[in-house]
Design an enzyme around this catalytic site. Structure first.
Site, PDB file in Angstrom:
ATOM      1  N   SER C 276       0.892  -1.139   0.000  1.00  9.92           N
ATOM      2  CA  SER C 276       0.000   0.000   0.000  1.00  9.92           C
ATOM      3  C   SER C 276       0.925   1.181   0.000  1.00  9.92           C
ATOM      4  O   SER C 276       1.920   1.193   0.722  1.00  9.92           O
ATOM      5  CB  SER C 276      -0.855  -0.026   1.264  1.00  9.92           C
ATOM      6  N   LYS C 282       2.303  -2.702   5.208  1.00 11.27           N
ATOM      7  CA  LYS C 282       1.132  -3.536   4.944  1.00 11.27           C
ATOM      8  C   LYS C 282       1.457  -4.635   3.945  1.00 11.27           C
ATOM      9  O   LYS C 282       2.112  -4.401   2.932  1.00 11.27           O
ATOM     10  CB  LYS C 282      -0.001  -2.666   4.405  1.00 11.27           C
ATOM     11  N   ASN C 284      -0.734  -7.303   1.770  1.00  9.81           N
ATOM     12  CA  ASN C 284      -2.010  -7.922   1.388  1.00  9.81           C
ATOM     13  C   ASN C 284      -1.778  -9.350   0.923  1.00  9.81           C
ATOM     14  O   ASN C 284      -0.725  -9.669   0.378  1.00  9.81           O
ATOM     15  CB  ASN C 284      -2.661  -7.114   0.264  1.00  9.81           C
ATOM     16  N   ARG C 315     -17.911 -37.801 -34.183  1.00  6.01           N
ATOM     17  CA  ARG C 315     -17.452 -36.432 -33.893  1.00  6.01           C
ATOM     18  C   ARG C 315     -18.618 -35.663 -33.324  1.00  6.01           C
ATOM     19  O   ARG C 315     -19.703 -35.653 -33.930  1.00  6.01           O
ATOM     20  CB  ARG C 315     -16.936 -35.722 -35.162  1.00  6.01           C
TER      21      ARG C 315
END
Lengths: 454, 454, 454, 454
Positions: C276, C282, C284, C315
């Protein structure tokens, strides 16, 4: 053969009853009796025959286990049920036996019976949703000033209010409830088309019979039979899936708040719920876990129903045959989630002091953004950024409040007055539009066409 | 509350019984009795207590509906069942009551009970798969020369043999059966870990108890408890999903061959199966539709189980709680598909004349590729292409056999001798490696480690 | 048209490159060149033609956007690619043009190209899994005595060790890696069957060509073409889905440990990851969120692939055509999860002091079970239960350690000596078999046939 | 890195362009420029800064591959894009750089960008749906008397009209189109909430900015940010899933009608579509196969999106991060299905003679039900049933028309006059309410609020 235990966490008592043999039988027979009554009223069959059919059409007359075996062989519930009813009628009134299931096809009775079950599921599920919303409204109204951490990516972020959080849950569930309500309305439609969906066996009277039968069963009459058009049921299933997502989000939030280390809220205990014999204070997130379990099952049930929509021509091979178990599980899983979160919301306890303590424990770092916004006009964004970055580092290193650290920096005190700095980590002073949003969400949910209001 | 009707197309009688209340109760109690026996043998609890527990641990002693309600409140089957058993023991031997569920956690009994049910499901499902393969082997062996249209994108293509098609179904199902067999083996593992998965309540004897209990229940003993590690069960669920896909492919093929306009094969009728009361000759693809219904449900059940694998720390919130209904539906849906295709394969009728007639109805256009391959070395690919293109246009316009049209073209007769042209639309002369492949598929399926051989 | 951004969180650079136009084109052309070489070696086509084809088969010669548009119209990649290659060859050697794609069908080139891409995806994904396991092994080996809370239903429970937790992650991922490895091996198989899967256009030489081509491309040669048998690919897709579940469980655990209020572990930051700007400290849970995002997408991709297994006759119509995007997303989503958790595990930080502090914060209530097990032999289970229940209530009410409260109760001190009571809330003394299980899990993962060992 | 080929069957050119890097970048930058403009208008930032930001916000200024790599590291598109834009602005106007992304959070730009892409997807998809409905209306209107077999479980059943079948497709797709239209409307909503969804960084002006920004981008302004409330997007995804089911049903029907043995209808060829080089007359169901492929993928994409709805607190870990690829695939898969069926419907050819011939080939057995309904009033149901059963057996055994066989039975000729018997197998005389239903479906679809009408 009872099968309650294996799905005991995936249903409620009321919904388990609704999809029990007796109830399913009743719905199947309700179609056959209703058809006979409608046809008698239109003089297509004798009134006496209709009376005999209606009299025989009681669940107690039939053996569900035998029927289940025959249904598996026939590949449809319709043929065995109409045969069994014919035999039951024949025992009391042989001349009436030939009028059972007159002009209908097996999918007519099976689909309409399912619709009749859905008709009964609706109020069961919706009454929990109405109570849940009422409980959430209470929380949202009373907690306009209860501050708590915002949490993004499960990390601390600037504060919100508990009222805003509850209002968000409320409005989301309110919107989902409305969608569910409309989807139920759209789905409660008679199925009646005969072999190929043209009612040809009833000649020119087919449409008239259909209309009368719909009236008899209190169902909508559709533009045409929908044997291989399942978008109405699909929309109902999707509405349940979306609702489960909204309930699951609320359940995840609450189960996170209940962690010992967070301890900001707890779902109610009591009556054998979530306790621990040795730890009487302990509250496990049982209602949340049941809701999250539903939210884990529902997306796939939705996908399954959507896959089944590819139904061939006038009656599908494999799509239609898969629907009954899916629909009953969708209703039961949705219902257990609604009932669980209703109970959770009605008994939710919360700890405003702990909410504030958890904010304080961040040392005000969640207000770094605010500090930057305050300093940027003075120092430029880059300057402000550098300063705040340094302050947060100091704050973390020394476990000191960010506001204190900033107050000691001359570049800060030069530009911000002491009161501003003091207020920096006051959560009440950094709530932005939380209150506007809370009120608007409350209003939005009030103005919606909810089932309770009709 | 019996719930057979609503899922009557999604199970077999044997598997519905297996997941019935009585059977689920028996499995739960088998764990508790086994635990007591193992602990008595290791002198951890008195033998008399173990005897009293084993004596009380009979399904008839318990009320499944009451238990189901308590399980919903507790959020787990383990707590109510051990409480109820404790009370039952207390009634006959109060001193033994305290030894019920000694050192175990609620998930231990719930998981192990499910494993015990899977243990019983295995032979039920596998015996149908063994018979199915045997029937397919018969078809694959006897139809090495039965020619039929190849069909690509549901359009006519060069011929194959019915034997090759059956060998393809066989080898695919054989491979899936082996995968399922191994997945069952890997999943039949004891769960026993106590509160946090360390068996701490049993001090140093926990591991010894676990080993003894595994022996008692005839289950594998794992490296460690797997409360929040579900990859073994996930692999079993996936194996069912893959098998359902293979069975569904076969069911789709047969339902297509059964269309009135194609009429090359039909699944057996009889015993209330797929008939029509007014059209006694009619055979509906009931077994195929039940199988395709399973194939419609299973992928989503697989996804659902995989979603549930995200289980938190030592016991999950919402993942684990969703598993029981998923696993029971996976077993029942797989079982009904296996049983249905077993019946279809064992009674499959086919019409070799119609197969040849459908080839002939293409006027030999499916051999245009062959004509081009024959002419390309002489005329170059472009020249051959232009020529054959013209011939097919004439053939279609005049509804005449392509070989005839080609025979009349001088550029063709110049390069190809009359016998070659005459043979052009002989399906037996354009089968390439069909026979090699058929034999190799038969061998591959024979050499696989099938459940029947163990 | 580049489409990197929209899926930037759902892939890695290496896997995005692998499924890029250039790489897909290269794989398609590798088949065609390989076929020509194999046929030249077998004298089916001139060596000069094979050389011309191989020379023209370079991605740079083709316009992917034009091809994409043509593929959409043709409904298959095979026809446009062989046409475009034919034209490219024609420009340098007209006589060779006719030998492009000789005897093959469009699905042959499309399927084999996908297999060649999977062949390249395998080492990319597996190398991350090998490193991830090595990092987890380190954690599991070094933390045999690092105690932390057990957590059930996200509530505090008796302690475990960080080493046991890591060993659980390790062994689960190790088992999933082995399954993936085997599934890759089984799926890396040549597709070569011609129009109807009989190689009829190549007469008797088809099988020989197939074998030679498989050798050329370093792929296994199958018993027969598998145009509408997809269980091998399905097993690979399932193995990815199961692995994603195991990785997701680890990611969920770590993201929970990373919460500010828990703070026991953190994934690494650095290089633009999860920081951040204003809160430099910080972290995350970015790697975890990418992994959980993959775990959210994969179950549905698995379901989707299983749904597509119902492929008609020789097919399919709609099943086969859906596979490419599913397979490429499965590989990319699996790859980003493996890479993310590798990075998380290699840089994981943890805080043993905080782990112990979080245990202490429960005031020893997590040891109530232990107290009861100690007192039960003396007081009977009921008596012990009542006593401990009272003690925990006092402990919670007064925020005092449970051991202290118990020490003051005469019924306790009468039966347990002071040392035993003092040890009650010592986590090291209540680890049961944690160490046995940790070692066994480490051994199990070591003894598995991992990709790194081959 | 271009990735068109791998998904060439799963998108259209227009939608591939829409989700290309250039277009995604444009949408991200449109948010940032719009935010700056709105804030300048409200005097929150200088107009010159807004101008500089808008000037820099051009896709050509950015390298998508670099951004993609940074997004993967950041775990969100928002941070790298705002950083890169800040740098771009700084290069021309350093003083403006600080005003980029003012007060917004990374999810604001990412979500709004996705909404802007959905805004553009809407007309692309809806225009195909409008044309598809118009083509189906034509078929439904012109074929009120074109009789064809009803087909139940893919077996012959009493007749319907081609007009009724087309009207069924039409009304189903019309209902789904309306649902999609409404879901688009509901989902085109601005996302703007700042870090915790309170817009706290903008103080009291946040709400005002949001309103202005919504006006700027022509999006609705919501009651509150919806960072972790995804029911609006979920409803859009579900609407696509339901529509795909309806389109898939039509595609399945047409692909079945196209089988050589049925040959009642065919989708158009031409322009590289579905042809075969050697069989120029051949028409493969390419449009149908692309649509069925979409219908195979969409249910799982829906499930995936629903699974992602469980988003934690104010920003989710793993749910949100999975959405972009899902939404882009949902739009592209839906779009290719709509475009394909539009082309199929506009160019559909049909063969009324063959439809009648296929009816005749049943020897009138599909009218056995009619015979029974005629005879039941005279002979009783049981008597009638026995008689008709015998007649159908004779009819099948001798390949003779059922009407002829019945005419020769005295029990029949005694009760039914010759004209009635003669009319028995006249399909026009056994259409029941087909015409009523056809007209009602046409009206229902006309009266719906379709996108074209607004």
């Amino acid at each position: 053969v009872a099968e309650r235990l294996i799905q005991s966490l995936a249903t409620t008592e009321a919904l388990a009853d609704l999809f029990s043999d007796r109830s399913v039988l009743a719905a199947l027979l309700q179609f056959e009796a209703g058809l006979a009554r409608a046809q008698a009223r239109l003089k297509l069959i004798p009134q006496a025959a209709a009376d005999a059919i209606a009299a025989a059409a009681r669940p107690g007359n039939f053996d569900a286990d035998v029927l289940a075996a025959e249904i598996l062989r026939a590949g449809t519930p319709g043929i065995p049920i109409s045969k069994a009813l014919t035999e039951a009628v024949r025992r009391t009134d042989p001349s009436a036996a030939g009028f059972v299931h007159w002009g209908a096809t097996s999918q007519d009775v099976a689909d309409t019976a399912m619709v009749l079950l859905l008709q009964q599921a609706q109020p069961i599920i919706e009454s929990d949703l109405v109570r849940l919303q009422s409980a959430l409204r209470g929380l949202a109204e009373h907690h306009s000033t209860t501050v708590m951490l915002g949490r993004t990516l499960m990390q601390a972020a600037p504060p919100v209010t508990f009222g805003l959080k509850a209002a968000g849950w409320l409005d989301s569930i309110s919107a989902c409830t409305q969608r569910l309500h409309e989807a139920f309305s759209d789905a409660l439609v008679l199925q009646f088309g005969g072999a190929s969906g043209t009612l040809a066996a009833l000649g020119e009277r087919g449409d008239e019979v259909g209309r009368e039968l719909a009236r008899e069963l209190d169902l909508k009459y559709p533009s045409a039979p929908w044997h291989t058009r399942r978008e109405g049921l699909a929309a109902l299933v999707c509405a349940c899936g979306i609702l489960a997502g909204a309930l699951g989000k609320m359940a995840r939030d609450i189960s996170l708040l209940m962690q010992n280390e967070v301890a900001e809220a707890a779902e109610p205990g009591g009556q054998g719920r979530g306790g621990s014999s040795t730890m009487p204070h302990k509250r496990n997130p049982i209602g949340c876990s049941l809701t999250l379990a539903s939210a884990n099952r529902l997306p796939a049930l939705v996908a399954s129903f959507l896959s089944c929509m590819i139904q061939e021509h006038e009656r599908g091979v494999g799509g239609w045959q898969a629907e009954w178990p899916i629909l009953s599980q969708v209703m039961q899983s949705t219902g257990v989630a609604a009932a669980s979160m209703r109970e959770v919301a009605e008994g939710l306890t919360f700890d405003a002091a702990r909410m504030r303590a958890n904010i304080n424990a961040t040392h005000g770092l969640i207000f770094a953004e605010k500090a930057m916004m305050l300093l940027a006009p003075k120092l430029g964004r880059d300057g402000a950024h550098k300063l705040v970055e340094a302050a947060t580092k100091t704050s973390v290193a020394n476990s000191r409040p960010l506001a204190e650290v900033l107050a000691e920096m001359s570049e800060v005190s030069q530009h911000l007055d002491p009161a501003t700095i003091r207020d920096l980590d006051d959560p009440e002073k950094y709530l932005g539009c939380a209150e506007i949003f809370r009120q608007r969400l409350l209003n939005a949910s009030k103005n919606r066409n909810s089932p309770a209001k009709e």
